[in-house]
Design an enzyme around this catalytic site. Structure first.
Site, PDB file in Angstrom:
ATOM      1  N   LYS A  91       0.835  -1.190   0.000  1.00 44.31           N
ATOM      2  CA  LYS A  91       0.000   0.000   0.000  1.00 44.31           C
ATOM      3  C   LYS A  91       0.874   1.246   0.000  1.00 44.31           C
ATOM      4  O   LYS A  91       2.061   1.168   0.240  1.00 44.31           O
ATOM      5  CB  LYS A  91      -0.906   0.012   1.248  1.00 44.31           C
ATOM      6  CG  LYS A  91      -2.093  -0.935   1.094  1.00 44.31           C
ATOM      7  CD  LYS A  91      -3.070  -0.845   2.242  1.00 44.31           C
ATOM      8  CE  LYS A  91      -3.571   0.529   2.546  1.00 44.31           C
ATOM      9  NZ  LYS A  91      -4.209   1.214   1.394  1.00 44.31           N
ATOM     10  N   GLU A 100      -2.997   4.825   7.280  1.00 44.69           N
ATOM     11  CA  GLU A 100      -3.772   3.622   6.902  1.00 44.69           C
ATOM     12  C   GLU A 100      -3.359   2.431   7.766  1.00 44.69           C
ATOM     13  O   GLU A 100      -4.207   1.649   8.208  1.00 44.69           O
ATOM     14  CB  GLU A 100      -3.550   3.293   5.417  1.00 44.69           C
ATOM     15  CG  GLU A 100      -4.196   4.292   4.480  1.00 44.69           C
ATOM     16  CD  GLU A 100      -3.823   4.087   3.024  1.00 44.69           C
ATOM     17  OE1 GLU A 100      -4.598   4.488   2.166  1.00 44.69           O
ATOM     18  OE2 GLU A 100      -2.733   3.533   2.739  1.00 44.69           O
TER      19      GLU A 100
HETATM   20  C1  5RP Z   1      -3.109   4.979  -0.535  1.00 48.49           C
HETATM   21  C2  5RP Z   1      -3.250   3.539  -0.856  1.00 48.49           C
HETATM   22  C3  5RP Z   1      -4.336   3.164  -1.790  1.00 48.49           C
HETATM   23  O1  5RP Z   1      -5.284   2.431  -1.089  1.00 48.49           O
HETATM   24  C4  5RP Z   1      -3.761   2.387  -2.918  1.00 48.49           C
HETATM   25  O2  5RP Z   1      -2.809   3.194  -3.576  1.00 48.49           O
HETATM   26  C5  5RP Z   1      -4.837   1.946  -3.916  1.00 48.49           C
HETATM   27  O3  5RP Z   1      -5.399   3.051  -4.544  1.00 48.49           O
HETATM   28  P1  5RP Z   1      -6.467   2.921  -5.705  1.00 48.49           P
HETATM   29  O4  5RP Z   1      -7.697   2.328  -5.092  1.00 48.49           O
HETATM   30  O5  5RP Z   1      -6.641   4.346  -6.165  1.00 48.49           O
HETATM   31  O6  5RP Z   1      -5.891   2.045  -6.787  1.00 48.49           O
HETATM   32  O7  5RP Z   1      -2.556   2.701  -0.371  1.00 48.49           O
HETATM   33  O8  5RP Z   1      -1.990   5.193   0.300  1.00 48.49           O
END
Ligand code: 5RP
Length: 225
Positions: A91, A100
């Site tokens: 992530k 997160e």
């Molecule tokens: C943010 C994250 C997001 O959850 C991850 O990048 C996925 O994003 P998306 O749903 O736009 O593909 O980790 O820090």
């Protein structure tokens, strides 16, 4: 595919729950759907994982609270950049990995919403691992990270160094293929200056995968090794 996964996740929500709200373009659909449910009388409280999510939740009139010691988060719903067969994640593509991870750690249940392109055989092949580092001494931290076997790139936005919501820098670290996520977790935390990294290990209960055919849900216990 992102919409179908994101919207499906609200089926886990019950009246009165405290919900960790992830960040990104997939969980955006969850937040929008939650906004509709709130408008129709659902009582929930959200804990946002980023300024971006805070703004989105406020636009949809979702009541927000801070994470304190008294709070039990019932469910966190979040996106991911990569998901492997153990439901381990990368992530941080959206830069919010630290908050997160704090929210996920303190949640009774963690649900991840992704489109099918995020399911991978091994972490790190298609997506570099984001690592949040302090601004102080960042060149030295970068060198230490490279010494454990990756190439690094400082994240920038419009030619400026990207700053996280915690006023730190992000290094996107390409390990090529992460063979042993547990060992890498320990190695990364041994480097002073590393605040947190985007490997989520043993934090996820279920992954809702959106595909052209609809959604399927992967559960930690039922995922084949
Ligand atoms: C943010 C994250 C997001 O959850 C991850 O990048 C996925 O994003 P998306 O749903 O736009 O593909 O980790 O820090």
């Amino acid at each position: 595919m992102k919409r179908s996964a994101g919207e499906k996740a609200v089926e886990w929500i019950e009246d009165g729950m405290i919900i960790g709200l992830g960040t990104g373009s997939t969980v955006k659909y969850t937040i929008e759907k939650l906004g509709e449910l709130v408008k129709n009388g659902l009582h929930i409280k959200g804990i946002p994982s980023s300024q971006q999510t805070k703004k989105l939740a406020q636009q949809h009139n979702i009541p927000l609270i801070d994470l304190t010691a008294e709070i039990d988060i019932d469910i966190t719903i979040d996106g991911a950049d990569e998901v492997d067969s153990n439901l381990y994640l990368i992530k941080g593509g959206g830069g919010a990995l630290l908050r997160e991870k704090i929210i996920a750690y303190h949640s009774k249940k963690v649900i991840i919403v992704v489109d099918e392109s995020k399911i991978v055989k091994a972490l790190g092949i298609g997506f570099p691992l984001p690592v949040e580092i302090t601004r102080f001494g960042w060149h030295a931290t970068k060198k230490a990270l490279e010494q454990i076997g990756c190439t690094t790139e400082l994240r920038t936005i419009m030619d400026e160094k990207y700053l996280t919501d915690n006023a730190n820098y992000l290094l996107d670290c390409d390990f090529d293929r992460i063979e042993d996520p547990e060992a890498l977790d320990i190695a990364l935390h041994a480097i002073p200056g590393v605040v947190e990294h985007g490997l989520f290990i043993n934090l996820v209960d279920e992954v809702i995968v959106g595909s052209r055919q609809g959604t399927i849900t992967l559960e930690r216990e039922t995922v084949p090794a």
